[in-house]
Each structure stands twice: as structure tokens, then as C-alpha cells.
Motif scaffolding. Structure first.
Motif, PDB file in Angstrom:
ATOM      1  N   ARG A   1       0.898  -1.229  -0.146  1.00 17.51           N
ATOM      2  CA  ARG A   1      -0.031  -0.014  -0.057  1.00 17.51           C
ATOM      3  C   ARG A   1       0.827   1.340  -0.013  1.00 17.51           C
ATOM      4  O   ARG A   1       0.727   2.185  -0.834  1.00 17.51           O
ATOM      5  N   ARG A   2       1.997   1.222   0.741  1.00 22.26           N
ATOM      6  CA  ARG A   2       2.935   2.571   0.771  1.00 22.26           C
ATOM      7  C   ARG A   2       3.402   2.637  -0.573  1.00 22.26           C
ATOM      8  O   ARG A   2       3.777   3.791  -1.103  1.00 22.26           O
ATOM      9  N   SER A   3       3.907   1.330  -1.111  1.00 30.73           N
ATOM     10  CA  SER A   3       4.704   1.519  -2.310  1.00 30.73           C
ATOM     11  C   SER A   3       3.821   2.034  -3.429  1.00 30.73           C
ATOM     12  O   SER A   3       3.883   3.140  -4.367  1.00 30.73           O
ATOM     13  N   GLY A   4       2.472   1.669  -3.565  1.00 30.49           N
ATOM     14  CA  GLY A   4       1.436   2.294  -4.455  1.00 30.49           C
ATOM     15  C   GLY A   4       1.099   3.764  -4.343  1.00 30.49           C
ATOM     16  O   GLY A   4       1.175   4.558  -5.100  1.00 30.49           O
ATOM     17  N   ALA A   5       1.085   4.124  -2.769  1.00 28.66           N
ATOM     18  CA  ALA A   5       0.885   5.456  -2.439  1.00 28.66           C
ATOM     19  C   ALA A   5       2.079   6.541  -3.020  1.00 28.66           C
ATOM     20  O   ALA A   5       1.805   7.674  -3.706  1.00 28.66           O
ATOM     21  N   LEU A   6       3.469   5.713  -2.872  1.00 30.54           N
ATOM     22  CA  LEU A   6       4.483   6.744  -3.253  1.00 30.54           C
ATOM     23  C   LEU A   6       4.277   6.710  -4.745  1.00 30.54           C
ATOM     24  O   LEU A   6       4.856   8.154  -5.236  1.00 30.54           O
ATOM     25  N   ARG A   7       3.961   5.872  -5.564  1.00 28.99           N
ATOM     26  CA  ARG A   7       4.028   6.110  -6.997  1.00 28.99           C
ATOM     27  C   ARG A   7       2.716   7.147  -7.166  1.00 28.99           C
ATOM     28  O   ARG A   7       2.890   7.799  -8.540  1.00 28.99           O
ATOM     29  N   GLN A   8       1.549   6.945  -6.589  1.00 25.64           N
ATOM     30  CA  GLN A   8       0.710   8.053  -6.937  1.00 25.64           C
ATOM     31  C   GLN A   8       1.081   9.491  -6.460  1.00 25.64           C
ATOM     32  O   GLN A   8       0.770  10.317  -7.221  1.00 25.64           O
ATOM     33  N   ALA A   9       1.902   9.507  -5.343  1.00 27.49           N
ATOM     34  CA  ALA A   9       2.448  10.923  -5.046  1.00 27.49           C
ATOM     35  C   ALA A   9       3.068  11.413  -6.104  1.00 27.49           C
ATOM     36  O   ALA A   9       3.329  12.610  -6.214  1.00 27.49           O
ATOM     37  N   LEU A  10       4.040  10.506  -7.104  1.00 24.53           N
ATOM     38  CA  LEU A  10       4.988  11.048  -8.117  1.00 24.53           C
ATOM     39  C   LEU A  10       4.087  11.395  -9.286  1.00 24.53           C
ATOM     40  O   LEU A  10       4.454  12.100 -10.058  1.00 24.53           O
ATOM     41  N   ARG A  11       2.793  11.183  -9.364  1.00 26.91           N
ATOM     42  CA  ARG A  11       2.048  11.815 -10.284  1.00 26.91           C
ATOM     43  C   ARG A  11       1.504  13.152 -10.002  1.00 26.91           C
ATOM     44  O   ARG A  11       0.787  13.727 -10.849  1.00 26.91           O
ATOM     45  N   ARG A  12       1.529  13.592  -8.930  1.00 24.46           N
ATOM     46  CA  ARG A  12       1.042  15.031  -8.588  1.00 24.46           C
ATOM     47  C   ARG A  12       2.095  16.262  -9.011  1.00 24.46           C
ATOM     48  O   ARG A  12       3.272  16.252  -8.680  1.00 24.46           O
ATOM     49  N   PRO A  13       1.670  17.227  -9.846  1.00 26.55           N
ATOM     50  CA  PRO A  13       2.669  18.019 -10.316  1.00 26.55           C
ATOM     51  C   PRO A  13       3.225  18.945  -9.033  1.00 26.55           C
ATOM     52  O   PRO A  13       4.343  19.156  -9.357  1.00 26.55           O
ATOM     53  N   ALA A  14       2.487  19.283  -8.071  1.00 22.77           N
ATOM     54  CA  ALA A  14       2.927  20.062  -7.113  1.00 22.77           C
ATOM     55  C   ALA A  14       4.004  19.222  -6.249  1.00 22.77           C
ATOM     56  O   ALA A  14       5.052  20.139  -5.787  1.00 22.77           O
ATOM     57  N   ILE A  15       3.890  18.011  -6.063  1.00 18.34           N
ATOM     58  CA  ILE A  15       4.978  17.260  -5.317  1.00 18.34           C
ATOM     59  C   ILE A  15       6.198  17.039  -6.403  1.00 18.34           C
ATOM     60  O   ILE A  15       7.424  17.390  -5.739  1.00 18.34           O
ATOM     61  N   ILE A  16       5.949  16.710  -7.682  1.00 22.72           N
ATOM     62  CA  ILE A  16       6.973  16.860  -8.677  1.00 22.72           C
ATOM     63  C   ILE A  16       7.870  18.086  -8.482  1.00 22.72           C
ATOM     64  O   ILE A  16       9.126  18.288  -8.517  1.00 22.72           O
ATOM     65  N   ILE A  17       7.182  19.406  -8.767  1.00 25.03           N
ATOM     66  CA  ILE A  17       7.891  20.675  -8.791  1.00 25.03           C
ATOM     67  C   ILE A  17       8.542  20.883  -7.496  1.00 25.03           C
ATOM     68  O   ILE A  17       9.584  21.256  -7.583  1.00 25.03           O
ATOM     69  N   ALA A  18       7.838  20.820  -6.549  1.00 30.13           N
ATOM     70  CA  ALA A  18       8.433  21.076  -5.212  1.00 30.13           C
ATOM     71  C   ALA A  18       9.631  20.203  -4.982  1.00 30.13           C
ATOM     72  O   ALA A  18      10.601  20.640  -4.465  1.00 30.13           O
TER      73      ALA A  18
END
Length: 296
Positions: A21-38
Motif C-alpha cells: 500500500r505504501r509503495s502504491g501510494a508513493l507512485r501515486q504521489a509522484l503523479r502530482r505536479p505540486a510534489i514533482i515541482i516542489a
């Protein structure tokens, strides 16, 4: 029921589920533009602060003939009132501030997690540990940090030790609360019934379910440590005068706010970008790991 009790402590229990679940959540986080830019901005700051000083000059090199020069090709961030290159001082100051932030975050999370889990699992020592934690947290952070600096003296190691002592209680309090909840789950009772040791329960089950609050607290401690270090250096109680710091650079610019705006602009932007990018990343990761926090 007997099958569940037998397989619980052998790794077929919650560990794989939590990890997947944590691995899938991290992959989902990397799809968010705000997280990628920051996250990209934070990585750039860390790389520049880590490698930049090796290619830059002496941050304390004085040149009276070039004092208070505006940004130019020779000095991209301009020079200060003593003719020192502000870009070089920002790079060296970033290395000091990030070192303090990461070191304090690592020590505070490690010690605070140990104290929090120990207080939750060993109830006879819970009262003693939490009273010490409450006593430390009752003092304002800046006042307590100044007191520790006065006792231990100036220096980079002193700043790290002082801020770690100040920020450990907040991590311990959060981890203890989470560990108390996890210790009441049915899987803990099942592990105890099949003979799992308390150390195994703490390491395999309790600690695994405290990762999310620990990540959040690690980011909070990092940004808090960077800000407090800058504040201490701003008032002259942090790093030694010969060690560049964003806070010290901001303090030196107080008499030149209008005549030399570049003296405070670039150190201030570096400090703001570091704290803001770290907060955006951890807020995004927290919302993905714990969707309930995003709905509040």
C-alpha cells in the motif's frame, strides 16, 4: 482463528499489505505536479548547497573595492557591505542550514520514535517519559534553544545537539499516540498469543504502522530546525561568525534594506524556497499515505 494466529508473526500478516500500500501510494504521489515541482526544487537546492561550495571561492574573502555592487555577470547575486560574493555565501550558508536540518531531523526522529514506542509498549515507564517530554515542551522553542546554546557554547555541533534536544519531544509525543492505537489492534493480541516477543512486536508491527506520522514529523523537524538555526544566527547566537549562514546574511542586510536589496533578497529566497518546497512535498505525501487527512 488458529490459522490467523499461526501465520501472523511469520510475515504473512500486515507487513506485505502495508508495504504494498505504501509503495502504491508513493507512485501515486509522484503523479502530482505540486510534489514533482516542489521535490525538484528541493533537490536542486540540496545539490547546489552540497556541491556548489567545492567550485565556489572563499565565502569570507573581502574586497573593499567591490562592496555593495548590484548583481552582475561577475557577481550574480551582487556583493555585500564587505565586498563578499553573496552567491558564494548563499551556497555555503545553504550547506550549513541543510546540514543542521538533516542532522537534527535524523537524531530527533530516531530518538523520538524510540521514546514514543517505548512509552506506549512499556507502560510503567510511560508516566516518567511523558512527564519529561511535557516539561521540555512547556518551554518556547527559541527560549529553550537559546538556553542550550548558552550552556554548550557556539558551534555547528552545538546547534545540532541543542535543536535535537528541543525537537525530540514533539516526535516522541506523536509516535507515542500512534503506537498506543496500534498496540490495541487485534493483530497485536494475536502475535502475543502465539508467543511473539515484545521486541518483535515493536519492530515488525508497531514501528511499521508509525511510518506515516514519522515521515510527517521528520519534515516538520527539518523545516523547524532550518528556521530556528536561521533565527539563532540572525540574532548572533547560532553558528560562529566565520561560518556563513542564511540567518547571518539576513542580519547583515538590515542596514541596507533599501540601498542594497540584493543582500536580503537572495538569502531570503533561498530560505523560503527550502522551507516551502519541503512542506509541499511532505503535505502531498501525507495526503497520499493517509487520505483521511486530505478530507479534513
Amino acid at each position: 482463528m488458529s490459522q490467523d494466529l499461526t501465520t501472523a508473526p511469520q510475515g504473512a500478516g500486515p507487513e506485505p499489505t502495508v508495504g504494498l500500500r505504501r509503495s502504491g501510494a508513493l507512485r501515486q504521489a509522484l503523479r502530482r505536479p505540486a510534489i514533482i515541482i516542489a521535490g525538484g526544487l528541493f533537490i536542486v537546492i540540496c545539490v547546489a548547497a552540497s556541491l556548489g561550495p567545492f567550485f565556489a571561492g572563499d565565502p569570507n574573502a573581502f574586497n573593499a573595492l567591490e562592496r555593495l555592487q548590484a548583481p552582475s555577470l561577475a557577481h550574480p547575486f551582487g556583493t555585500d557591505n564587505l565586498g563578499r560574493d553573496i552567491a558564494v555565501r548563499v551556497l555555503f550558508g545553504g550547506r550549513a542550514s541543510l546540514l543542521v536540518g538533516f542532522a537534527v531531523g535524523l537524531v530527533s526522529v530516531a530518538v523520538g520514535s524510540l521514546i514514543g514506542i517505548a512509552a506506549a509498549m512499556f507502560r510503567p515507564v510511560d508516566l516518567l517519559l511523558m512527564r519529561v517530554v511535557d516539561g521540555i515542551m512547556s518551554f518556547p522553542i527559541i527560549v529553550l534553544a537559546l538556553s542550550m546554546m548558552a550552556i554548550l557554547g557556539p558551534g555547528l555541533q552545538t546547534v545540532i545537539i541543542s535543536l535535537s534536544i528541543v525537537l525530540v519531544p514533539s516526535v516522541a509525543r506523536v509516535v507515542r499516540g500512534r503506537a498506543l492505537v496500534v498496540s490495541q489492534l487485534p493483530m497485536i493480541d494475536a502475535a502475543r498469543m502465539v508467543g511473539a516477543s515484545r521486541w518483535r512486536i515493536m519492530r515488525t508491527y508497531v514501528l511499521a504502522h508509525c511510518v506515516t506520522p514519522v515521515l510527517v514529523q521528520a519534515a516538520i523537524v527539518f523545516t523547524t530546525a532550518v528556521l530556528i538555526e536561521s533565527a539563532l544566527s540572525f540574532i548572533g547566537a547560532g553558528l560562529p561568525p566565520d561560518t556563513p549562514s542564511w540567518g547571518a546574511s539576513l542580519a547583515e542586510s538590515r542596514n541596507y534594506l533599501q540601498t542594497a536589496w540584493w543582500m536580503w533578497l537572495f538569502p531570503g529566497l533561498a530560505l523560503l524556497a527550502t522551507v516551502l518546497s519541503a512542506n509541499v512535498v511532505i503535505d502531498g505525501v501525507r495526503d497520499v499515505l493517509d487520505p483521511r487527512s486530505a478530507r479534513r
